[in-house]
Motif scaffolding. Structure first.
Motif, PDB file in Angstrom:
ATOM      1  N   LEU A 106      29.615  40.688  33.603  1.00 34.76           N
ATOM      2  CA  LEU A 106      29.664  39.284  32.983  1.00 34.76           C
ATOM      3  C   LEU A 106      31.338  39.117  33.100  1.00 34.76           C
ATOM      4  N   ILE A 107      31.395  39.516  32.093  1.00 33.96           N
ATOM      5  CA  ILE A 107      33.061  39.558  31.870  1.00 33.96           C
ATOM      6  C   ILE A 107      34.458  39.549  33.375  1.00 33.96           C
ATOM      7  N   LEU A 108      33.848  41.233  33.603  1.00 29.57           N
ATOM      8  CA  LEU A 108      34.710  41.440  35.458  1.00 29.57           C
ATOM      9  C   LEU A 108      34.880  40.174  36.547  1.00 29.57           C
ATOM     10  N   GLY A 109      33.359  39.634  36.044  1.00 32.57           N
ATOM     11  CA  GLY A 109      32.839  38.335  37.130  1.00 32.57           C
ATOM     12  C   GLY A 109      33.811  37.359  36.631  1.00 32.57           C
ATOM     13  N   ILE A 110      34.107  37.101  35.177  1.00 32.34           N
ATOM     14  CA  ILE A 110      34.813  35.803  34.832  1.00 32.34           C
ATOM     15  C   ILE A 110      36.785  36.398  34.615  1.00 32.34           C
ATOM     16  N   LEU A 111      36.588  37.834  34.132  1.00 30.21           N
ATOM     17  CA  LEU A 111      38.261  38.041  35.492  1.00 30.21           C
ATOM     18  C   LEU A 111      38.337  37.873  36.856  1.00 30.21           C
ATOM     19  N   LEU A 112      37.562  38.187  37.245  1.00 27.33           N
ATOM     20  CA  LEU A 112      37.846  38.237  38.990  1.00 27.33           C
ATOM     21  C   LEU A 112      37.900  36.877  39.401  1.00 27.33           C
ATOM     22  N   VAL A 113      37.193  35.797  39.254  1.00 20.94           N
ATOM     23  CA  VAL A 113      37.201  34.252  39.016  1.00 20.94           C
ATOM     24  C   VAL A 113      38.651  33.800  38.966  1.00 20.94           C
ATOM     25  N   MET A 114      38.714  34.445  37.469  1.00 25.87           N
ATOM     26  CA  MET A 114      40.744  33.790  37.117  1.00 25.87           C
ATOM     27  C   MET A 114      41.706  34.518  37.685  1.00 25.87           C
ATOM     28  N   LEU A 115      41.297  35.032  38.276  1.00 23.99           N
ATOM     29  CA  LEU A 115      42.336  36.075  39.123  1.00 23.99           C
ATOM     30  C   LEU A 115      42.581  35.655  40.622  1.00 23.99           C
ATOM     31  N   ILE A 116      41.007  35.511  41.340  1.00 22.92           N
ATOM     32  CA  ILE A 116      41.321  35.031  42.283  1.00 22.92           C
ATOM     33  C   ILE A 116      42.253  32.876  42.576  1.00 22.92           C
ATOM     34  N   MET A 117      41.596  32.335  41.014  1.00 23.40           N
ATOM     35  CA  MET A 117      41.846  30.867  40.755  1.00 23.40           C
ATOM     36  C   MET A 117      43.715  30.771  41.409  1.00 23.40           C
ATOM     37  N   ILE A 118      43.880  31.811  40.133  1.00 26.01           N
ATOM     38  CA  ILE A 118      45.600  32.080  39.930  1.00 26.01           C
ATOM     39  C   ILE A 118      45.877  32.910  41.030  1.00 26.01           C
ATOM     40  N   ALA A 119      45.291  32.524  41.698  1.00 24.79           N
ATOM     41  CA  ALA A 119      46.121  33.670  43.405  1.00 24.79           C
ATOM     42  C   ALA A 119      46.402  32.884  44.188  1.00 24.79           C
ATOM     43  N   GLY A 120      45.377  31.548  44.140  1.00 28.90           N
ATOM     44  CA  GLY A 120      44.877  30.845  44.830  1.00 28.90           C
ATOM     45  C   GLY A 120      46.310  29.767  44.704  1.00 28.90           C
ATOM     46  N   VAL A 121      46.257  29.489  43.594  1.00 28.39           N
ATOM     47  CA  VAL A 121      47.569  28.809  43.132  1.00 28.39           C
ATOM     48  C   VAL A 121      49.013  29.101  43.157  1.00 28.39           C
ATOM     49  N   LEU A 122      49.125  30.254  43.322  1.00 29.45           N
ATOM     50  CA  LEU A 122      50.406  31.298  43.668  1.00 29.45           C
ATOM     51  C   LEU A 122      50.455  30.759  45.428  1.00 29.45           C
ATOM     52  N   ILE A 123      49.598  31.486  45.798  1.00 26.60           N
ATOM     53  CA  ILE A 123      49.861  31.201  47.259  1.00 26.60           C
ATOM     54  C   ILE A 123      49.963  29.605  47.979  1.00 26.60           C
ATOM     55  N   THR A 124      49.509  28.759  47.613  1.00 19.60           N
ATOM     56  CA  THR A 124      49.541  27.081  47.481  1.00 19.60           C
ATOM     57  C   THR A 124      51.022  26.834  47.416  1.00 19.60           C
ATOM     58  N   VAL A 125      51.258  27.698  46.298  1.00 20.09           N
ATOM     59  CA  VAL A 125      52.892  26.940  45.815  1.00 20.09           C
ATOM     60  C   VAL A 125      54.159  27.756  46.574  1.00 20.09           C
ATOM     61  N   TYR A 126      53.079  28.973  47.108  1.00 21.24           N
ATOM     62  CA  TYR A 126      54.815  29.983  47.893  1.00 21.24           C
ATOM     63  C   TYR A 126      54.377  29.038  49.285  1.00 21.24           C
ATOM     64  N   ILE A 127      53.640  28.928  49.440  1.00 24.71           N
ATOM     65  CA  ILE A 127      53.179  27.979  51.353  1.00 24.71           C
ATOM     66  C   ILE A 127      54.054  27.095  51.012  1.00 24.71           C
ATOM     67  N   TYR A 128      54.103  26.134  50.018  1.00 24.80           N
ATOM     68  CA  TYR A 128      54.819  24.725  49.666  1.00 24.80           C
ATOM     69  C   TYR A 128      56.291  24.593  49.976  1.00 24.80           C
ATOM     70  N   HIS A 129      56.754  25.757  49.180  1.00 25.73           N
ATOM     71  CA  HIS A 129      58.359  25.846  48.703  1.00 25.73           C
ATOM     72  C   HIS A 129      59.160  26.570  50.097  1.00 25.73           C
ATOM     73  N   HIS A 173      24.729  46.044  27.123  1.00 17.13           N
ATOM     74  CA  HIS A 173      26.469  46.197  27.108  1.00 17.13           C
ATOM     75  C   HIS A 173      26.900  45.755  28.802  1.00 17.13           C
ATOM     76  N   PRO A 174      25.826  46.737  29.286  1.00 26.84           N
ATOM     77  CA  PRO A 174      26.381  46.705  30.773  1.00 26.84           C
ATOM     78  C   PRO A 174      26.341  45.011  31.711  1.00 26.84           C
ATOM     79  N   LEU A 175      25.213  44.616  31.057  1.00 24.03           N
ATOM     80  CA  LEU A 175      25.646  43.138  31.779  1.00 24.03           C
ATOM     81  C   LEU A 175      26.814  41.982  31.040  1.00 24.03           C
ATOM     82  N   HIS A 176      27.166  42.401  29.632  1.00 23.36           N
ATOM     83  CA  HIS A 176      28.775  41.601  29.494  1.00 23.36           C
ATOM     84  C   HIS A 176      29.756  41.921  30.601  1.00 23.36           C
ATOM     85  N   THR A 177      29.317  43.525  30.110  1.00 13.98           N
ATOM     86  CA  THR A 177      30.776  43.960  30.730  1.00 13.98           C
ATOM     87  C   THR A 177      31.058  43.531  32.684  1.00 13.98           C
TER      88      THR A 177
END
Length: 432
Positions: free
Chosen positions: A358-381, A352-356
């Motif tokens: 892993l899920i938190l790690g994946i969510l964190l990576v996804m959040l970082i990627m989404i933030a990166g895309v949003l920042i890139t779009v904002y800087i471009y515009h 259970h702790p391992l799964h938790t």
């Protein structure tokens, strides 16, 4: 029945523009008849009138305010525009221009084509007279002018426009009508000593509606107040204009951060200094009873600054013998790290702790990627945002120079060498 308005006001932050239709008497009044001017002051530029893609420096007899900066020299180009920058470079058409009608004009294809300018001490008139497009000579000749007044007022007047401006080809040369300004950021190149690379960054552009540019039309542009006009701290921070003005004590300058002095503003840490909106120096116009209040504010701010300096020091790892507080913090961290490890041994192995984790790690990576895309779009515009400028000014020297946004081709213009003066030498690696 009411006639439609012949003029229209448009706010462009730095300028307001008003367009006059052919039926408006103002369009005729704004056209300067150079034939009726003092012939001694009217100059036909021989080289510009007989060449293609050439630019010549012209000295003004007055200070001309452009985006709040005072210019005493401009560069007239054959392509229907005036360049206002200090350094003539290969991307002359990209920014820092006053363009009544920028296009691929070639005065050398016709004997009747001339580039004329006239300075009467309070205004400079530049006229492109009977010029033809190089890639479409049969369309006919264009006659138009730009007038620069010592008040900062700019007038574009059009006498002869044979086709719609929107139909002029921009394949071999940009087609623009309006104004533009930029600041230069200088970067040191680590691999090559004593060589710097200049990057030009356009911070504002006025784009006029091309469909309204026809025969016998005119456009009048009036400058709006800028931060640069304020010469004292109190006047600067209390200004009620379209810009967020800040005062830099090191430079004794008022600015929004977006003007030609951007390099000095950053080099002198003015963005950090201007976070404090107070004026440190007491104004002599204040009455005596108020001075105690101002001093009290200053001292309290000083205490806050001191406290602010002390706080971060505890978060840094100790570089010398740790104090008692530092030792407690270090031990506390060690205890925190040891406790979960010890307790984990006593636990029954589970997934259970391992799964938790892993899920938190994946969510964190996804959040970082989404933030990166949003920042890139904002800087471009939002290319003039603080984040964009932060990345441009602090980028590694190995990154490629920033390309100009918008615009099609960037044709190279040759500068006409002034008589009796040597042309300035530029290192090729100092490309803008």
């Amino acid at each position: 029945y009411q006639l439609p308005p012949s003029s229209e006001d448009t706010d462009h932050n730095y300028y307001t523009s008003k367009t006059y239709s052919p039926s408006d008497p103002m369009s005729k009044d704004l056209w300067v008849n150079i034939d009726q001017m003092d012939k001694d002051k009217v100059k036909i530029h021989g080289i510009l009138s007989n060449t293609h893609r050439q630019a010549a420096r012209v000295n003004l007899s007055f200070d001309f305010p452009f985006y709040g900066h005072f210019l005493r020299e401009i560069t007239v180009a054959t392509g229907g525009f005036i360049y206002t920058g200090d350094v003539v470079h290969r991307m002359l058409t990209a920014t820092q221009y006053i363009a009544p009608l920028m296009a691929n004009f070639d005065p050398s294809v016709s004997r009747n084509s001339t580039v004329i300018y006239f300075d009467n001490g309070t205004a400079l008139v530049v006229q492109w007279d009977h010029v033809h497009l190089q890639d479409n000579y049969n369309l006919g000749s264009f006659t138009f002018q730009a007038t620069l007044h010592n008040t900062g007022r700019i007038v574009f007047a059009y006498k002869e426009i044979p086709i719609e401006v929107s139909q002029i080809s921009s394949v071999n040369h940009p087609v623009k009508v309006g104004l533009s300004d930029a600041f230069v950021v200088v970067h040191k190149i680590q691999q090559i000593p004593n060589v710097r690379r200049r990057t030009i960054y356009e911070y504002h552009r006025v784009e006029l509606t091309k469909t309204k540019i026809t025969n016998s039309t005119a456009v009048e542009m009036m400058p709006l107040p800028t931060c640069l006009q304020f010469t004292s701290c109190s006047a600067c921070i209390s200004s009620q204009i379209n810009f967020n003005c800040s005062w830099c004590h090191r430079l004794n300058r008022c600015s929004s951060g977006f003007d030609r002095h951007r390099q000095d503003w950053v080099d002198n840490s003015c963005p950090d200094e201007t976070k404090d909106k107070m004026c440190d120096i007491v104004d002599t116009t204040y009455l005596y009873p108020f001075t105690t209040t101002i001093v009290a504010k200053t001292t309290s701010r000083g205490k806050e600054a001191t406290a602010g300096k002390e706080t971060p020091s505890t978060s840094h790892p100790p570089t010398s013998v740790p104090t008692e507080d530092d030792t407690k913090i270090a031990l506390h961290l060690r205890d925190n790290q040891v406790m979960p490890a010890d307790s984990a041994v006593d636990r029954v192995p589970g997934t259970h702790p391992l799964h938790t984790g892993l899920i938190l790690g994946i969510l964190l990576v996804m959040l970082i990627m989404i933030a990166g895309v949003l920042i890139t779009v904002y800087i471009y515009h939002h290319p003039t945002s603080a984040a964009s400028l932060f990345l441009i000014e602090r980028r590694p020297s190995r990154w490629p120079a920033m390309k100009f946004r918008r615009g099609s081709g960037h044709p190279a213009y040759a500068e006409v060498e002034p008589v009796g003066q040597e042309k300035e030498g530029f290192i090729e690696s100092e490309q803008c």
